[in-house]
Design a protein around this motif. Structure first.
Motif, short mmCIF file in Angstrom:
data_model
loop_
_atom_site.label_atom_id
_atom_site.label_comp_id
_atom_site.label_asym_id
_atom_site.label_seq_id
_atom_site.Cartn_x
_atom_site.Cartn_y
_atom_site.Cartn_z
N ALA A 171 123.35 -45.88 80.01
CA ALA A 171 123.75 -44.84 80.72
C ALA A 171 122.58 -43.59 80.12
CB ALA A 171 125.20 -43.99 80.20
N LEU A 172 121.76 -44.12 79.27
CA LEU A 172 120.74 -43.25 78.86
C LEU A 172 119.84 -42.30 79.64
CD1 LEU A 172 120.39 -42.55 76.00
CD2 LEU A 172 118.45 -44.03 75.87
N PRO A 173 119.54 -43.06 80.65
CA PRO A 173 118.67 -42.06 81.83
C PRO A 173 119.66 -41.19 82.35
CG PRO A 173 118.33 -44.55 82.26
CD PRO A 173 119.64 -44.61 81.27
N GLY A 174 120.83 -41.43 82.51
CA GLY A 174 121.60 -40.34 83.23
C GLY A 174 122.21 -39.28 82.15
N ILE A 175 122.31 -39.59 80.66
CA ILE A 175 122.74 -38.67 79.67
C ILE A 175 121.33 -37.75 79.62
CG2 ILE A 175 122.70 -38.52 77.07
CD1 ILE A 175 124.29 -41.25 77.36
N LEU A 176 120.25 -38.47 79.89
CA LEU A 176 119.15 -37.55 79.76
C LEU A 176 119.04 -36.34 80.96
CD1 LEU A 176 116.17 -37.36 78.19
CD2 LEU A 176 115.17 -38.80 80.05
N ALA A 177 119.34 -36.91 82.07
CA ALA A 177 119.41 -36.17 83.46
C ALA A 177 120.34 -35.12 83.19
CB ALA A 177 119.72 -36.86 84.39
N GLY A 178 121.37 -35.25 82.33
CA GLY A 178 122.54 -34.41 82.19
C GLY A 178 121.93 -33.13 81.18
N CYS A 179 121.33 -33.71 80.23
CA CYS A 179 120.82 -32.86 79.28
C CYS A 179 119.97 -31.90 79.74
CB CYS A 179 120.32 -33.66 78.05
SG CYS A 179 121.54 -34.51 76.89
#
Lengths: 301, 264
Positions: free
Chosen positions: A220-228
């Protein structure tokens, strides 16, 4: 891009000629001109203005000087404003992530589709209620005669809360305002991760925390990055929360830009502040992306 | 056990998002003279008072007018653009899509101040007054609305089945019949959702409008902020409740056409 119909070649040239054609770029032009005039040109002019000189008599003197940027860097007041904005945004984003992750995961793995879309609606509707209304709701809770004070009195804690006009109060309200953005972003990422991967890890004896930290979160890291990045950007540019909860003596970047441009009428400096704000946001989010991607590559290698 | 933990955390977090709004609705019925807790009694007077205040009433009508005009403008610009971007065969389509989405990415406070300075520069050189006028406000709001129209209409177009159009054409339907009887109904949910999202996002905008409202032309969001600067009574609650009801109805309507969370 070419399209495929059920039968290759079924649509002959005669048929194709009869299909409504939007092959040319013509229909795009009005929208493109509108965005160029309404967004690109004003931003370019604003960038140019940030190198002009301010004169209290005639307001703006055409020049090519970096003095507005130098003033920003050399004035501790404005450096503090930026520092405070970055610090509050970083803390608010981190809290949003910690609170948003379990909710987004819970919703993504929710068994009933109908109940789930109702819950998502409950999170989404507040997002579009507007910052003015949402922040005023937090004023009711945080002020010294408000809901929180009354609740605390109920359990025997008295005295002033001191949350209004404080960094803590601003952060609490910001987190509440921004959380839906984080949850929605993360939820769609978690939905894209196949359940079977988790089942496989679990069947091999991994506990839930191990599955999360070794399987789900790395994916999920890319999505976590996008959310942040989204939460951080929105909080860097927040206006209503610092103005209403922070009050007139609590300075963050967006209200300062507003005040310089409309009240002080110092467009060159206001423009420079706006570009410092955008530049800093870009720099930090890009920095975060690069750092995370490096980590990500190591994980997937 | 794991399930229970997730349920409890989620309930708390969702409460943290939703409860403030529930509270402001509840408190709009308090008879307290300033917004405070607990209630001294209940009344509907604040709603009458909110409606009797010209700042809020005019603010609501200005917002309504601005957002309606801005949404129409965004649809007129955005639908043809989306069709060409999805169906077209010219180079640079991806770059143009990105360009049309940028108003969503540029922070409202920066975009608003840039537009304000731009309007005044135009006025300086041509004598044409835009800042503080309805037209100036509508242009700014159409920029908020356009990316939503483009986003939702292109999504609908990409998801639509082209072979249905081919079938109609091969059965002899002329191009305009195919367009109005086949293409438009297929992408209709995307168009409606785009229009509603455009309207709501324009209606609730605060930051961009800040720079562009005139002395006797403020939007509802600005009227709220201005009122809060000096007052703190349940009138705010009444206005907030009206807005919450209005937006919620619009969003529930939208959710019949598209999955709302897919729009983000």
């Amino acid at each position: 891009m070419s399209y495929t119909s059920g039968f290759p070649g079924a649509a002959g040239t005669a048929t194709r000629r009869r299909l409504p054609s939007f092959r040319g770029a013509g229909p795009v032009l009005p929208a493109v001109v509108f965005v160029l005039l309404g967004m690109v040109a004003p931003l370019a002019l604003m960038l140019r203005t940030s190198f002009d000189r301010f004169d209290p008599q005639v307001l703006i003197v055409s020049a090519f000087t970096a003095e507005n940027y130098i003033r920003f860097v050399s004035d501790p007041f404005f450096r503090d404003v930026l520092g405070r904005t970055v610090a509050i945004s970083a803390v608010a984003t981190a809290i949003c992530l910690v609170l948003g992750l379990p909710v987004a995961y819970f919703l993504a793995r929710f068994p009933s589709a109908e109940a789930k879309s109702r819950l998502l609606l409950l999170i989404l509707v507040p997002l579009l209620i507007g910052n003015a209304v949402r922040t005023s709701a937090w004023m009711l809770i945080l002020n010294d005669h408000g809901v929180l004070a009354a609740l605390l009195r109920g359990v025997g804690i008295t005295g002033a809360l001191g949350l209004m006009y404080s960094a803590t109060g601003v952060t609490i309200a910001l987190v509440s305002v921004l959380l839906p953005f984080m949850i929605i972003t993360l939820n769609s990422v978690f939905e894209g991760i196949e359940r079977s991967l988790e089942d496989a890890a679990e069947s091999l004896g991994a506990g839930h925390l191990t599955v999360m930290s070794r399987v789900v979160l790395p994916l999920a890291l890319p999505g976590i990055l996008a959310g942040c990045v989204l939460c951080f950007t929105l909080s860097m540019n927040a206006y209503a929360t610092p103005v209403l909860i922070g009050g007139p003596k609590f300075h963050m970047m967006a209200p300062t830009v507003y005040q310089q441009i409309t009240e002080a009428m110092n467009w060159p400096f206001g423009a420079a502040l706006a570009f410092v704000l955008m530049g800093m946001t870009l720099l930090l989010t890009l920095g975060l992306s690069v750092a995370v991607q490096r980590r990500y590559r190591r994980w997937t290698a | 056990m794991i399930r229970l933990t997730y349920t409890v955390i989620s309930a708390l977090v969702i409460g943290f998002i939703v409860l403030p709004l529930v509270l402001i609705v509840w408190m709009s019925f308090f008879s307290n003279q300033i917004l405070s807790f607990p209630p001294e009694g209940y009344t509907l007077d604040w709603y009458a008072r909110a409606w009797s205040m010209s700042a809020f009433r005019n603010g609501f009508f200005t917002s309504l007018q601005t957002s309606l005009c801005a949404s129409v403008l965004a649809l007129v610009l955005g639908i043809p653009a989306s069709l060409a971007l999805v169906r077209g065969e010219f180079p640079g389509r991806e770059a143009i899509t990105t360009l049309l989405m940028t108003p969503m990415l540029v922070p409202a406070i920066v975009g608003g101040s840039a537009l304000f300075v731009f309007y005044l520069e135009v006025e300086l050189h041509s004598g044409l007054q835009i800042a503080g006028t309805m037209a100036g406000l509508i242009i700014a709001h159409a920029l908020i609305a356009l990316p939503w129209v483009v986003k939702l209409v292109t999504t609908a177009l990409i998801g639509s089945n082209r072979s249905v159009e081919e079938a109609a054409a091969s059965l002899g339907a002329p191009a305009h019949v195919v367009f109005f009887r086949i293409t438009v109904p297929m992408i209709w949910p995307g168009v409606v959702a785009g229009a509603l999202f455009a309207f709501v996002n324009s209606f609730i905008d605060l930051e961009k409008s800040l720079f562009l409202v005139g002395p006797d032309r403020t939007t509802l969001q600005i009227a709220l902020i201005n009122y809060l600067e000096w007052n703190f009574d349940p009138t705010i609650g009444a206005v907030a409740t009206a807005q919450i009801a209005f937006v919620t109805v619009l969003l529930l309507l939208t959710s019949r056409y598209v999955k709302l969370h897919r729009a983000f």
